[in-house]
Write an enzyme that holds these catalytic residues in place. Structure first.
Site, PDB file in Angstrom:
ATOM      1  N   TYR A 161     100.673  -8.235  -8.961  1.00 29.14           N
ATOM      2  CA  TYR A 161     100.755  -6.883  -8.404  1.00 29.14           C
ATOM      3  C   TYR A 161     100.892  -5.961  -9.608  1.00 29.14           C
ATOM      4  CZ  TYR A 161     101.756  -8.679  -3.688  1.00 29.14           C
ATOM      5  OH  TYR A 161     101.693  -9.304  -2.469  1.00 29.14           O
ATOM      6  N   LYS A 163      91.826  -8.766  -4.964  1.00 27.86           N
ATOM      7  CA  LYS A 163      92.210  -9.281  -3.642  1.00 27.86           C
ATOM      8  C   LYS A 163      92.654  -8.144  -2.727  1.00 27.86           C
ATOM      9  CE  LYS A 163      95.380 -12.660  -1.468  1.00 27.86           C
ATOM     10  NZ  LYS A 163      96.506 -11.956  -0.887  1.00 27.86           N
ATOM     11  N   SER A 170     102.133 -16.856  -7.228  1.00 23.55           N
ATOM     12  CA  SER A 170     102.424 -15.505  -6.738  1.00 23.55           C
ATOM     13  C   SER A 170     103.238 -14.717  -7.746  1.00 23.55           C
ATOM     14  CB  SER A 170     103.203 -15.589  -5.424  1.00 23.55           C
ATOM     15  OG  SER A 170     103.808 -14.344  -5.133  1.00 23.55           O
ATOM     16  N   THR A 208      96.113  -8.213  -6.706  1.00 25.56           N
ATOM     17  CA  THR A 208      96.194  -7.861  -5.281  1.00 25.56           C
ATOM     18  C   THR A 208      96.344  -6.353  -5.137  1.00 25.56           C
ATOM     19  OG1 THR A 208      97.075 -10.015  -4.690  1.00 25.56           O
ATOM     20  CG2 THR A 208      97.479  -8.213  -3.135  1.00 25.56           C
ATOM     21  N   HIS A 263      95.610  -9.608   3.769  1.00 26.28           N
ATOM     22  CA  HIS A 263      96.971 -10.083   3.502  1.00 26.28           C
ATOM     23  C   HIS A 263      97.547 -10.794   4.740  1.00 26.28           C
ATOM     24  CE1 HIS A 263      99.924  -9.176   0.122  1.00 26.28           C
ATOM     25  NE2 HIS A 263     100.700  -9.851   0.942  1.00 26.28           N
ATOM     26  N   GLN A 288      98.405 -14.515  -9.653  1.00 32.15           N
ATOM     27  CA  GLN A 288      98.199 -13.265  -8.897  1.00 32.15           C
ATOM     28  C   GLN A 288      99.190 -12.209  -9.368  1.00 32.15           C
ATOM     29  OE1 GLN A 288     100.683 -12.556  -6.020  1.00 32.15           O
ATOM     30  NE2 GLN A 288      99.983 -10.434  -6.231  1.00 32.15           N
TER      31      GLN A 288
END
Ligand code: FNR
Length: 375
Positions: A142, A250, A118, A168, A274, A140
């Site tokens: 952001y 995602k 994450s 994401t 989510h 992943q």
């Protein structure tokens, strides 16, 4: 089959088999603030819709098809995976267990199930990767307000052996979280879940003093920049200059977005809401899956999450057309109860149920599982 036999013969189950029990046992190990954050999903309308959508999908078993040998393996981005299951990126895992992402990394590596690191991890990706040997991992992202920082994170992920980058899209801002607001609890402001950033040279260069000297300033900057609501399809393309790894989008729910992702040549999508944590009131994720699969029309890989609570749910997602699923909260419950072993046990139980379901519906291989198995 081994898991089932061991269960019947009295092997100590490190985690409960029933998901409702698993969650309750996990809750008992945590503070109300920590558990509240892990569960948090507005008034839970979409979390319920996720379950209702999966419950509404019905498998139709077929008989006399010689299912003595079954094959759960799938090929995904150049790797052969033991089962169509990955661990979803979940931030702030130190809320569940002191060993946090490191325990998850070990628990996943024990079964060669990919862990998706994450963006909001409690342990830097390099440390998790070092604990995993050759086992598969993804990262992943952001999309932060600084493209230079996003680039740095992506390059680090490639350097520590990630097989794919997941971007994401559904968290350009944090959703309305009344439970956390009621607790006055945002873990990032306590310096939790910001390990990917404080270990990043670009992030460090944005601070007047180091995160070790001024942790609060680092935490505040993180909350301001970790995601950028102005990001769009054009800006996203920059990532192709930073990496040759496959890029998976995602948070796709609308078939038109799925179609555009495929047309633009993105390598995969995750049909996800989510876990109901972003738009409370949104449609159940499984309701959107078949239309998204059809819109992609084989041009990209389709993954699914939000509401998966066992092997039968995975079979349903695959029958609707997903190539694989991400397991979310259940492995965090396992982590909370028994660290790395708890993560491995949840993985084992979910895959064991998938194997049984596959055979009992008369299907020999997950790759052959299609809509002909649905009512
Ligand atoms: C998440 N999820 C998530 N997703 C992501 O892309 N980056 C992240 O950092 C996080 N963090 C996170 C924290 C917690 C506590 C939860 C529960 C979820 C979403 C996650 O990847 C996945 O989409 C959902 O968990 C899937 O839904 P279920 O299986 O939990 O219902």
């Amino acid at each position: 089959a081994q898991t089932y036999a061991a269960g019947l013969m009295g092997r100590r189950a490190t985690v409960p088999f029933r998901m409702d029990e698993l969650e309750l046992r996990a809750e008992a190990t945590m503070t109300p603030e920590a558990f509240g954050y892990l569960r948090s999903a507005g008034a839970e309308a979409t979390a319920r819709a996720n379950r209702n959508a999966l419950d509404a999908v019905k498998l139709v078993p077929r008989m006399l098809r010689n299912v003595a040998k079954r094959d759960l393996a799938v090929d995904l981005f150049g790797r052969r995976l033991p089962a169509p299951v990955l661990l979803a990126p979940i931030g702030v895992q130190n809320l569940a267990h002191p060993d946090a992402d490191l325990a998850t990394a070990k628990g996943a590596a024990a079964r060669n199930v990919p862990m998706i690191f994450s963006n909001q991890a409690s342990v830097a990706m390099e440390d998790c990767a070092a604990a995993m040997g050759d086992a598969p991992r993804w990262f992943q992202l952001y999309w932060t307000r600084s493209d230079a920082l996003a680039e740095s994170l992506v390059r680090r992920a490639e350097a520590c052996g990630c097989d794919a980058i997941v971007v994401t899209l559904d968290t350009t801002m944090l959703g309305w979280r009344p439970v956390d607001l009621g607790h006055g609890f945002l873990p990032f402001l306590n310096g939790q879940g910001i390990a990917q950033y404080v270990s990043d040279p670009v992030f460090r260069s944005m601070l007047a003093k180091s995160p070790e000297e001024e942790p609060l300033a680092a935490a505040q900057l993180f909350t301001q920049i970790y995601s950028d609501p102005s990001v769009d399809w054009t800006r996203l393309r920059k990532i192709r200059e930073w990496t040759r790894l496959p890029v998976v989008l995602k948070g796709i729910q609308h078939p038109a977005d799925a179609q555009r992702a495929a047309e633009e040549g993105w390598d995969g999508i995750v049909v996800s809401n989510h876990g109901g944590r972003q738009v409370d009131g949104a449609v159940g994720s499984a309701t959107q899956l078949a239309a998204c699969v059809d819109a992609v029309a084989g041009r990209a890989r389709v993954l699914f999450d939000s509401g998966i609570r066992g092997g039968a749910d995975i079979a349903k997602a695959l029958a609707l057309g997903a190539d694989a699923v991400l397991l979310g909260r259940p492995y965090i419950w396992g982590l909370a109860i028994d660290g790395a072993d708890g993560v491995t046990s949840v993985i084992d139980n979910v895959i064991a149920e998938l194997d049984l379901t596959l055979g009992l519906i008369g299907c020999r291989s997950v790759v052959e599982l299609g809509r002909e198995y649905l009512a």
